[in-house]
Design a protein around this motif. Structure first.
Motif, PDB file in Angstrom:
ATOM      1  N   MET A 102       0.854  -1.185   0.000  1.00 34.52           N
ATOM      2  CA  MET A 102       0.000   0.000   0.000  1.00 34.52           C
ATOM      3  C   MET A 102       0.887   1.232   0.000  1.00 34.52           C
ATOM      4  SD  MET A 102      -3.291   0.796   2.411  1.00 34.52           S
ATOM      5  CE  MET A 102      -4.320   2.234   2.074  1.00 34.52           C
ATOM      6  N   LEU A 103       0.417   2.276  -0.673  1.00 34.67           N
ATOM      7  CA  LEU A 103       1.121   3.553  -0.717  1.00 34.67           C
ATOM      8  C   LEU A 103       0.230   4.601  -0.055  1.00 34.67           C
ATOM      9  CD1 LEU A 103       3.590   5.168  -1.674  1.00 34.67           C
ATOM     10  CD2 LEU A 103       2.390   5.555  -3.843  1.00 34.67           C
ATOM     11  N   PRO A 104       0.282   4.690   1.295  1.00 32.05           N
ATOM     12  CA  PRO A 104      -0.577   5.641   1.992  1.00 32.05           C
ATOM     13  C   PRO A 104       0.068   7.026   2.080  1.00 32.05           C
ATOM     14  CG  PRO A 104       0.626   4.347   3.572  1.00 32.05           C
ATOM     15  CD  PRO A 104       1.062   3.866   2.208  1.00 32.05           C
ATOM     16  N   ASP A 105      -0.762   8.021   2.272  1.00 32.08           N
ATOM     17  CA  ASP A 105      -0.299   9.392   2.495  1.00 32.08           C
ATOM     18  C   ASP A 105      -1.229  10.017   3.524  1.00 32.08           C
ATOM     19  OD1 ASP A 105       0.788  11.888   2.432  1.00 32.08           O
ATOM     20  OD2 ASP A 105       0.153  12.392   0.408  1.00 32.08           O
ATOM     21  N   ILE A 106      -0.857   9.865   4.798  1.00 32.98           N
ATOM     22  CA  ILE A 106      -1.692  10.347   5.901  1.00 32.98           C
ATOM     23  C   ILE A 106      -0.857  11.316   6.731  1.00 32.98           C
ATOM     24  CG2 ILE A 106      -3.048   9.684   7.922  1.00 32.98           C
ATOM     25  CD1 ILE A 106      -3.370   6.923   6.634  1.00 32.98           C
ATOM     26  N   ASP A 107      -1.137  12.594   6.596  1.00 31.34           N
ATOM     27  CA  ASP A 107      -0.386  13.604   7.335  1.00 31.34           C
ATOM     28  C   ASP A 107      -1.276  14.785   7.669  1.00 31.34           C
ATOM     29  OD1 ASP A 107      -0.526  15.230   5.014  1.00 31.34           O
ATOM     30  OD2 ASP A 107       1.279  14.298   4.227  1.00 31.34           O
ATOM     31  N   ALA A 108      -0.754  15.669   8.509  1.00 33.02           N
ATOM     32  CA  ALA A 108      -1.532  16.821   8.963  1.00 33.02           C
ATOM     33  C   ALA A 108      -0.656  18.065   8.999  1.00 33.02           C
ATOM     34  CB  ALA A 108      -2.113  16.561  10.354  1.00 33.02           C
ATOM     35  N   ASP A 109      -1.207  19.177   8.531  1.00 33.66           N
ATOM     36  CA  ASP A 109      -0.595  20.486   8.735  1.00 33.66           C
ATOM     37  C   ASP A 109      -1.141  21.020  10.050  1.00 33.66           C
ATOM     38  OD1 ASP A 109       0.870  20.642   6.287  1.00 33.66           O
ATOM     39  OD2 ASP A 109      -1.021  21.034   5.244  1.00 33.66           O
ATOM     40  N   ILE A 110      -0.246  21.297  11.000  1.00 33.70           N
ATOM     41  CA  ILE A 110      -0.691  21.661  12.343  1.00 33.70           C
ATOM     42  C   ILE A 110      -0.206  23.056  12.728  1.00 33.70           C
ATOM     43  CG2 ILE A 110      -0.865  19.289  13.178  1.00 33.70           C
ATOM     44  CD1 ILE A 110       1.899  19.583  14.409  1.00 33.70           C
ATOM     45  N   VAL A 111      -0.976  23.703  13.601  1.00 30.64           N
ATOM     46  CA  VAL A 111      -0.641  25.009  14.159  1.00 30.64           C
ATOM     47  C   VAL A 111      -0.759  24.903  15.674  1.00 30.64           C
ATOM     48  CG1 VAL A 111      -1.245  27.447  14.273  1.00 30.64           C
ATOM     49  CG2 VAL A 111      -1.492  26.208  12.112  1.00 30.64           C
ATOM     50  N   GLY A 112       0.293  25.365  16.380  1.00 32.59           N
ATOM     51  CA  GLY A 112       0.296  25.298  17.830  1.00 32.59           C
ATOM     52  C   GLY A 112       0.302  26.679  18.464  1.00 32.59           C
ATOM     53  N   ARG A 113      -0.480  26.828  19.528  1.00 27.24           N
ATOM     54  CA  ARG A 113      -0.542  28.076  20.280  1.00 27.24           C
ATOM     55  C   ARG A 113      -0.361  27.766  21.753  1.00 27.24           C
ATOM     56  NH1 ARG A 113      -4.135  28.136  16.132  1.00 27.24           N
ATOM     57  NH2 ARG A 113      -4.053  29.934  14.718  1.00 27.24           N
ATOM     58  N   PRO A 114       0.247  28.683  22.524  1.00 27.42           N
ATOM     59  CA  PRO A 114       0.519  28.390  23.937  1.00 27.42           C
ATOM     60  C   PRO A 114      -0.765  28.234  24.744  1.00 27.42           C
ATOM     61  CG  PRO A 114       0.932  30.696  23.463  1.00 27.42           C
ATOM     62  CD  PRO A 114       0.695  30.027  22.145  1.00 27.42           C
ATOM     63  N   ALA A 130       7.222  37.007  20.656  1.00 31.12           N
ATOM     64  CA  ALA A 130       8.577  36.797  20.147  1.00 31.12           C
ATOM     65  C   ALA A 130       8.652  35.574  19.228  1.00 31.12           C
ATOM     66  CB  ALA A 130       9.560  36.628  21.300  1.00 31.12           C
ATOM     67  N   LEU A 131       7.744  34.625  19.447  1.00 32.57           N
ATOM     68  CA  LEU A 131       7.791  33.382  18.663  1.00 32.57           C
ATOM     69  C   LEU A 131       6.666  33.281  17.646  1.00 32.57           C
ATOM     70  CD1 LEU A 131       8.668  30.710  21.380  1.00 32.57           C
ATOM     71  CD2 LEU A 131      10.191  32.178  20.068  1.00 32.57           C
ATOM     72  N   GLY A 132       5.547  33.938  17.896  1.00 28.19           N
ATOM     73  CA  GLY A 132       4.385  33.777  17.031  1.00 28.19           C
ATOM     74  C   GLY A 132       3.704  32.448  17.316  1.00 28.19           C
ATOM     75  N   THR A 133       3.346  31.713  16.288  1.00 28.46           N
ATOM     76  CA  THR A 133       2.720  30.398  16.442  1.00 28.46           C
ATOM     77  C   THR A 133       3.678  29.316  15.959  1.00 28.46           C
ATOM     78  OG1 THR A 133       1.676  30.661  14.275  1.00 28.46           O
ATOM     79  CG2 THR A 133       0.356  31.237  16.210  1.00 28.46           C
ATOM     80  N   ASP A 174       6.372  10.899  11.906  1.00 22.17           N
ATOM     81  CA  ASP A 174       7.423  11.910  11.856  1.00 22.17           C
ATOM     82  C   ASP A 174       6.767  13.274  12.087  1.00 22.17           C
ATOM     83  OD1 ASP A 174      10.224  12.659  11.318  1.00 22.17           O
ATOM     84  OD2 ASP A 174       9.340  13.738   9.625  1.00 22.17           O
ATOM     85  N   VAL A 175       7.466  14.148  12.827  1.00 18.81           N
ATOM     86  CA  VAL A 175       6.931  15.470  13.149  1.00 18.81           C
ATOM     87  C   VAL A 175       8.020  16.517  12.945  1.00 18.81           C
ATOM     88  CG1 VAL A 175       5.884  16.938  14.926  1.00 18.81           C
ATOM     89  CG2 VAL A 175       5.343  14.487  14.847  1.00 18.81           C
ATOM     90  N   SER A 176       7.671  17.627  12.316  1.00 22.82           N
ATOM     91  CA  SER A 176       8.593  18.757  12.180  1.00 22.82           C
ATOM     92  C   SER A 176       7.858  20.034  12.566  1.00 22.82           C
ATOM     93  CB  SER A 176       9.124  18.867  10.744  1.00 22.82           C
ATOM     94  OG  SER A 176       8.072  19.084   9.831  1.00 22.82           O
ATOM     95  N   LEU A 177       8.530  20.895  13.349  1.00 21.93           N
ATOM     96  CA  LEU A 177       7.937  22.135  13.844  1.00 21.93           C
ATOM     97  C   LEU A 177       8.884  23.306  13.625  1.00 21.93           C
ATOM     98  CD1 LEU A 177       6.580  20.970  17.332  1.00 21.93           C
ATOM     99  CD2 LEU A 177       5.196  21.440  15.309  1.00 21.93           C
ATOM    100  N   ARG A 178       8.324  24.494  13.484  1.00 21.25           N
ATOM    101  CA  ARG A 178       9.097  25.729  13.480  1.00 21.25           C
ATOM    102  C   ARG A 178       8.179  26.861  13.893  1.00 21.25           C
ATOM    103  NH1 ARG A 178       9.354  29.326   9.640  1.00 21.25           N
ATOM    104  NH2 ARG A 178      11.618  29.396   9.748  1.00 21.25           N
ATOM    105  N   THR A 179       8.763  27.963  14.350  1.00 24.36           N
ATOM    106  CA  THR A 179       7.954  29.116  14.733  1.00 24.36           C
ATOM    107  C   THR A 179       7.637  29.964  13.509  1.00 24.36           C
ATOM    108  OG1 THR A 179       9.855  30.544  15.179  1.00 24.36           O
ATOM    109  CG2 THR A 179       9.077  29.148  16.987  1.00 24.36           C
ATOM    110  N   SER A 180       6.518  30.681  13.571  1.00 17.17           N
ATOM    111  CA  SER A 180       6.123  31.526  12.443  1.00 17.17           C
ATOM    112  C   SER A 180       7.062  32.708  12.261  1.00 17.17           C
ATOM    113  CB  SER A 180       4.688  32.018  12.630  1.00 17.17           C
ATOM    114  OG  SER A 180       4.566  32.783  13.824  1.00 17.17           O
ATOM    115  N   ILE A 181       7.697  33.154  13.331  1.00 16.68           N
ATOM    116  CA  ILE A 181       8.609  34.300  13.249  1.00 16.68           C
ATOM    117  C   ILE A 181      10.020  33.867  12.861  1.00 16.68           C
ATOM    118  CG2 ILE A 181       9.689  36.154  14.598  1.00 16.68           C
ATOM    119  CD1 ILE A 181       7.090  36.459  16.091  1.00 16.68           C
ATOM    120  N   GLY A 182      10.376  32.628  13.167  1.00 16.48           N
ATOM    121  CA  GLY A 182      11.689  32.116  12.779  1.00 16.48           C
ATOM    122  C   GLY A 182      12.813  32.512  13.715  1.00 16.48           C
TER     123      GLY A 182
END
Length: 226
Positions: A102-114, A130-133, A174-182
């Protein structure tokens, strides 16, 4: 007696030949919906015990909400998957066992807030302005994976029928995160520590996703056998 036995043997041979011909080259087309989206299933049953099938589903998104000790996350999960399998019909009926790829593609675009007035990672606070989201992608499973399942497909006689299948594929989160301000990408004081904090937050989210070692693949639909 000899004539009767011969007649019975001929009848059995003719019956077996007729049965084999009944399954040879039979095609089934189905419209399905399930845990990997909406799509179509195509199967070729080349004899009464074996067949091959292919399926593609997708086009579905689901909203999700999740919280850690420090951050509230929300996002949209995209569901899609293609499948190619060998199907075994142990009773020469519609019930089958299935194995393949099977060739699945199950992922999510996520946004985190404090969860509070500021982000807090391991006791260290970071101002929200200072960080944004936090933005990122969480992948539950992607790429070629082994598949095993069972189901029912009306491939033993022509006409309309119900199609159903359940199976599993192993996940690989797998998870990757970064801040909106960088801010973490700069050389400003504290940015190196923030990078480390974000990597640890990624690991926490990945550990949660790994609590699902397999993803359930379930579909239901209608089919027509030619």
């Amino acid at each position: 007696m000899k004539k009767t036995t011969t007649g019975l043997a001929v009848a059995l041979c003719l019956s077996a030949t007729s049965l084999a011909q009944a399954y040879d080259g039979r095609m089934t087309l189905g419209a399905v919906a399930g845990t990997t989206g909406l799509g179509a299933d195509l199967a070729w049953r080349f004899n009464e015990r074996f067949g091959i099938s292919a399926r593609y589903t997708g086009g579905i998104e689901r909203e999700i909400d999740y919280s850690t000790n420090d951050v509230n996350y929300d996002g949209d999960v995209s569901l899609a998957g293609g499948k190619l399998t060998l199907d075994y019909y142990p009773f020469a009926s519609g019930f089958f066992l299935s194995a393949g790829l099977m060739l699945p593609d199950i992922d999510a675009d996520i946004v985190g807030r404090p969860r509070k007035a500021a982000y807090e990672f391991n006791g260290q606070e970071y101002p929200t302005d200072a960080l944004g989201t936090l933005h990122g992608k969480a992948t539950l499973v992607d790429g070629v994976r082994p598949y095993a399942g069972l189901g029912w497909r009306q491939a033993h006689r022509s006409g309309f029928g119900v199609f159903a299948e359940i199976g599993v594929i192993p996940t690989d989160p797998d998870v990757s995160l970064r801040t909106s301000i960088g801010y973490e990408d700069t050389n400003l004081p504290g940015s190196a520590q923030l990078r480390e904090e974000i990597r640890q937050e990624e690991e926490r989210l990945k550990d949660e996703a790994e609590k699902w070692p397999v993803y359930p693949v379930a579909v239901l639909g209608v089919s027509y056998t030619f």
